[in-house]
Scaffold this active site. Structure first.
Site: not given
Length: 643
Positions: A290, A294, A561
């Site tokens: 994750e 990002d 996300s």
């Protein structure tokens, strides 16, 4: 394009329950747990005391003025010290809290914003300080151990007028990353899924050389094509002079990002990533991918922006709010995004305090702590973005066993936090046009950008393979109505804003007691609606990314996300183009949409099709996609004009 990378294989058998695939662990506050007794008196515990703001109403008014053309304080953003002097706790209040903590044998550290004081001590010291008893619990769901107060903690009367929230006494919650994988079905009758692009997206541009043009293998170059970012690149707007921050709950390998950018042929600024480990930092674990996403997405959209990664440990109680508070108090980043969250309702007393009424929606969690931090960010001109979730209109369903069997929960309409806070921009999800076929089934198409919800696939499988063979509920873009935060000023005149639905409850089918109502949600509550802005998030029209932890190159990835960091990167471009910080997006984008609507010259594309299992696309604001997706070049034009 990806020859240097190892592509990860993700075989899944047809017929598996595919809903809610997530790399972020989640321990719901509602999950039944066994009391394992008092925590050892000598065990160390760290907590953060968030202090009450001064003049909160005046602060909110000042924030409005910073983003309202013609106002006395338009674009007059404050420094951290100015915020502390005008709205943070007073020096006298801070001295009083520190003195009291010192009397209890506790040291303290004050944030420069005067917003919070961090302290730590033994369980015995904190039990005495807050007149409670920390107990250890074991989740019946997954065996995870955690601690929380066995009774309602009490802030000492000496400092109760100063302290707003105590964060860290309860570490039951583990936030989840809003990342989802496309189910990679095995061959069906000798055939593999056929996924093809149908159109270039919202704008029809195909000019970015780093784009793949392949659904499930999209890059940041495709994002630029879809949402009309290329005109900014053509002008040399690449994020120069801007700083992006990522708030995350896992550490990562910075080389993942540089490998991703290099292998799609994207030229970026060198030595641009700085890491700040808050509360000891996050671990290299299942959430590391994750963090890689990002950084890759935000830094890929804005290839010459600097990047600061604030990582904190998950499941410590106060790690997440501490990381956000640090990023905002440092006030180096012009924009900040996060892709982690949990259902808003997990903060409510009914799910946290033993003996609380099942109608008690009082905030005893971190909603107030996040809110104070976000107010500070807004007045400092820092733009904030949070993923709205990947469980459609039913945010709890992704982390809980949902159904009617023993051990299952009901699935009420709920939204995700911190995206539900009115002073952060909630990033929702869409599906961009593509055509698809599975096995011997016919080819079908998504012909226009639509609200992301996998019921379109559910209907396909039910029709051509058989009912109940595959269960995709409730994967989709998070959205709905908050039952804590009231409708904010910028949504007051927006067509499509709704109140909360009636007859929504979180019910647990207890193996001993039977159906047990844990929480009855407020009906017809005039709440904050989410999301605000949406971009492509459907894994079937999703992306590639690089994560060493996840085996190298991964494809068929999506989730909101991806959207939050993309908006973060877009803000860095707008920061360079306009020459100033953009500030809180929401009042600005809602005002533009309310006045100018949708059209070829406006910054927004209405999302009129699709649904997130409850809320449908509409030619106005909707709880599936917000006010729509972006035309970034047009948004830049509006912001440059001083609208």
């Amino acid at each position: 394009m990806f020859a240097k990378l190892h592509r990860k294989s993700l075989p899944l058998s047809l017929g598996l329950l595919l809903a809610g695939l997530s790399t972020g662990a989640i321990a719901a506050n509602a999950t039944p747990a066994v009391d394992a007794g008092a925590v050892a008196a000598s065990q160390p515990v760290q907590v953060t005391l968030f202090l009450k703001l001064r003049n909160e109403a005046a602060l909110e008014d000042y924030i409005k003025q910073t983003v309202t053309p013609g106002s006395a304080h338009y674009h007059q953003f404050l420094t951290t010290s100015q915020f502390a002097q005008q709205y943070g706790a007073s020096n006298d209040a801070i001295s009083r809290v520190q003195s009291y903590l010192q009397q209890q044998g506790l040291n303290s550290q004050v944030l420069p914003s005067h917003l919070a004081i961090r302290t730590s001590g033994t369980t015995a010291q904190l039990n005495a300080l807050f007149s409670t008893s920390l107990h250890s619990y074991v989740s019946r769901e997954d065996g995870r151990r955690f601690h929380k107060p066995a009774s309602q903690p009490q802030v000492p009367s000496t400092i109760a007028d100063v302290v707003d929230v105590v964060s860290g006494l309860n570490n039951e919650r583990e936030y989840r990353s809003h990342r989802t994988s496309a189910p990679a079905f095995t061959a069906f009758n000798g055939q593999h899924p056929n996924i093809q692009p149908l159109a270039a997206g919202s704008t029809g541009s195909n000019s970015n050389p780093t784009a793949s043009g392949i659904p499930g293998q999209y890059t940041v170059g495709d994002v630029a094509n879809f949402y009309d970012i290329n005109p900014l690149y053509d002008r040399g707007v690449l994020g120069k002079g801007s700083t992006i921050a990522i708030v995350t709950l896992s550490n990562f390998y910075p080389s993942d990002a540089t490998t991703y950018w290099s292998d799609i042929g994207l030229q970026t600024k060198s030595n641009r990533i700085t890491q700040v480990h808050v509360d000891g930092g996050g671990a290299i674990d299942g959430g590391s991918g994750e963090t890689s996403i990002d950084v890759e997405q935000s830094g890929g959209v804005a290839p010459y922006a600097n990047i600061i990664v604030y990582d904190a440990p998950n499941g410590t109680g106060n790690g997440y709010v501490d990381a956000f508070a640090q990023a905002v108090s440092d006030n180096v980043a012009d924009s900040i995004s996060t892709s982690w969250g949990s259902p808003e309702i997990y903060n409510f007393a009914a799910l946290n305090i033993n003996g609380a009424s099942d109608t008690d929606t009082t905030d005893v969690g971190d909603l107030r702590a996040f809110h104070s931090i976000f107010l500070e960010a807004a007045v400092q001109g820092q733009s904030l973005f949070a993923a709205a979730g990947d469980s459609g209109a039913y945010d709890t369903a992704r982390g809980l066993p949902t159904g009617s069997a023993v051990g299952d929960f009901s699935a009420p309409l709920t939204v995700d936090s911190p995206a539900s806070d009115p002073f952060i921009t909630a990033a929702g999800g869409t599906t961009t046009p593509f055509k698809y076929a599975f096995g011997t089934g016919p080819t079908e198409s998504i012909t226009q950008e639509s609200v992301w919800g996998w019921d379109y696939l559910q209907n396909y499988f039910n029709t051509y393979i058989g009912p109940n063979v595959v269960n995709l509920f409730s994967n989709g873009g998070g959205g709905g109505v908050s039952v804590y935060w009231h409708t904010p000023f910028y949504q007051q005149f927006t067509n499509g804003i709704r109140t909360s639905e009636p007859n929504q409850s979180l019910v647990y089918n207890d193996p001993v007691a039977g159906l047990t109502t844990d929480l009855i949600l407020p009906s017809h509550f005039h709440g904050r609606n989410v999301p605000d802005i949406s971009l492509n998030a459907d894994p079937f029209t999703g992306y590639v990314f690089v994560s060493t932890y996840d085996g190298g190159l991964n494809s068929g990835e999506g989730g909101t996300s991806f959207v939050a960091p993309q908006l973060n990167g877009i803000t860095a471009l707008l920061r360079q183009s306009t020459g100033h910080r953009i500030g809180l997006w929401n009042p600005q984008v809602y005002a533009i949409q309310n006045i100018f609507g949708y059209g070829w010259f406006t910054p927004f594309h209405s999302i009129r099709a699709g649904d997130n299992w409850f809320y449908y696309g509409k030619p106005h604001y909707n709880q599936g996609a917000g006010i729509g997706s972006l035309d970034v070049a047009n948004l830049d034009m509006f912001l440059q004009s001083g609208f």
